[in-house]
Design a protein around this motif. Structure first.
Motif, PDB file in Angstrom:
ATOM      1  N   VAL A 124      -6.586  -3.528  -3.494  1.00 61.88           N
ATOM      2  CA  VAL A 124      -6.907  -2.128  -3.200  1.00 61.88           C
ATOM      3  C   VAL A 124      -6.875  -1.359  -4.516  1.00 61.88           C
ATOM      4  O   VAL A 124      -5.901  -1.436  -5.264  1.00 61.88           O
ATOM      5  CB  VAL A 124      -5.884  -1.504  -2.213  1.00 61.88           C
ATOM      6  N   LEU A 125      -7.947  -0.640  -4.789  1.00 62.01           N
ATOM      7  CA  LEU A 125      -8.028   0.207  -5.974  1.00 62.01           C
ATOM      8  C   LEU A 125      -8.003   1.658  -5.502  1.00 62.01           C
ATOM      9  O   LEU A 125      -8.835   2.048  -4.687  1.00 62.01           O
ATOM     10  CB  LEU A 125      -9.297  -0.072  -6.760  1.00 62.01           C
ATOM     11  N   ILE A 126      -7.049   2.426  -5.977  1.00 62.62           N
ATOM     12  CA  ILE A 126      -6.912   3.835  -5.591  1.00 62.62           C
ATOM     13  C   ILE A 126      -7.337   4.694  -6.763  1.00 62.62           C
ATOM     14  O   ILE A 126      -6.787   4.592  -7.859  1.00 62.62           O
ATOM     15  CB  ILE A 126      -5.466   4.161  -5.187  1.00 62.62           C
ATOM     16  N   LYS A 127      -8.340   5.542  -6.531  1.00 58.17           N
ATOM     17  CA  LYS A 127      -8.860   6.407  -7.588  1.00 58.17           C
ATOM     18  C   LYS A 127      -7.884   7.552  -7.838  1.00 58.17           C
ATOM     19  O   LYS A 127      -7.428   8.218  -6.910  1.00 58.17           O
ATOM     20  CB  LYS A 127     -10.220   6.966  -7.170  1.00 58.17           C
ATOM     21  N   ASN A 128      -7.531   7.774  -9.107  1.00 59.71           N
ATOM     22  CA  ASN A 128      -6.677   8.911  -9.471  1.00 59.71           C
ATOM     23  C   ASN A 128      -7.471  10.209  -9.346  1.00 59.71           C
ATOM     24  O   ASN A 128      -8.612  10.257  -9.721  1.00 59.71           O
ATOM     25  CB  ASN A 128      -6.166   8.780 -10.907  1.00 59.71           C
ATOM     26  N   MET A 180       0.842  -1.179   0.000  1.00 60.30           N
ATOM     27  CA  MET A 180       0.000   0.000   0.000  1.00 60.30           C
ATOM     28  C   MET A 180       0.887   1.242   0.000  1.00 60.30           C
ATOM     29  O   MET A 180       1.802   1.332   0.807  1.00 60.30           O
ATOM     30  CB  MET A 180      -0.865   0.039   1.250  1.00 60.30           C
ATOM     31  N   PRO A 181       0.566   2.195  -0.827  1.00 60.91           N
ATOM     32  CA  PRO A 181       1.294   3.465  -0.779  1.00 60.91           C
ATOM     33  C   PRO A 181       0.999   4.186   0.541  1.00 60.91           C
ATOM     34  O   PRO A 181      -0.086   4.066   1.091  1.00 60.91           O
ATOM     35  CB  PRO A 181       0.722   4.257  -1.952  1.00 60.91           C
ATOM     36  N   SER A 182       1.967   4.923   1.032  1.00 59.52           N
ATOM     37  CA  SER A 182       1.762   5.633   2.300  1.00 59.52           C
ATOM     38  C   SER A 182       1.156   7.015   2.099  1.00 59.52           C
ATOM     39  O   SER A 182       0.818   7.681   3.066  1.00 59.52           O
ATOM     40  CB  SER A 182       3.088   5.749   3.053  1.00 59.52           C
ATOM     41  N   ASP A 183       0.974   7.454   0.853  1.00 62.05           N
ATOM     42  CA  ASP A 183       0.468   8.804   0.596  1.00 62.05           C
ATOM     43  C   ASP A 183      -0.974   8.801   0.088  1.00 62.05           C
ATOM     44  O   ASP A 183      -1.344   9.596  -0.762  1.00 62.05           O
ATOM     45  CB  ASP A 183       1.374   9.524  -0.406  1.00 62.05           C
ATOM     46  N   ILE A 184      -1.821   7.899   0.616  1.00 67.02           N
ATOM     47  CA  ILE A 184      -3.195   7.821   0.140  1.00 67.02           C
ATOM     48  C   ILE A 184      -4.193   8.507   1.067  1.00 67.02           C
ATOM     49  O   ILE A 184      -5.388   8.437   0.838  1.00 67.02           O
ATOM     50  CB  ILE A 184      -3.620   6.363  -0.104  1.00 67.02           C
ATOM     51  N   THR A 185      -3.714   9.188   2.090  1.00 67.58           N
ATOM     52  CA  THR A 185      -4.602   9.873   3.016  1.00 67.58           C
ATOM     53  C   THR A 185      -5.499  10.837   2.254  1.00 67.58           C
ATOM     54  O   THR A 185      -5.038  11.642   1.459  1.00 67.58           O
ATOM     55  CB  THR A 185      -3.793  10.641   4.075  1.00 67.58           C
ATOM     56  N   GLY A 186      -6.806  10.730   2.477  1.00 72.07           N
ATOM     57  CA  GLY A 186      -7.761  11.617   1.839  1.00 72.07           C
ATOM     58  C   GLY A 186      -8.195  11.177   0.454  1.00 72.07           C
ATOM     59  O   GLY A 186      -9.058  11.810  -0.148  1.00 72.07           O
TER      60      GLY A 186
END
Length: 62
Positions: free
Chosen positions: A57-61, A1-7
């Protein structure tokens, strides 16, 4: 998991579960954490714990 996904908006897939932490483990962690003996003595029952094991985990751009 990337650590910069806050918010950021994310979608997770996985397995949620309820477990229990034994009295012995709770006392061990409390002692390691510097709790007073009087507080450690108050631990008399297993503690309900909640966990989640993600397999995607899918992170929306944005």
């Amino acid at each position: 998991m990337p650590s910069d996904i806050t918010g950021k908006e994310v979608i997770v897939n996985g397995y949620a579960y309820v477990g229990a932490m034994s009295v012995e483990d709770q006392k061990h962690y409390a002692k390691d954490g510097g709790e007073a003996e009087s507080e450690i003595a108050k631990i008399t029952e297993p503690k309900k714990t909640f966990g989640f094991e993600a397999d995607g985990v899918l992170i929306k751009n944005q």
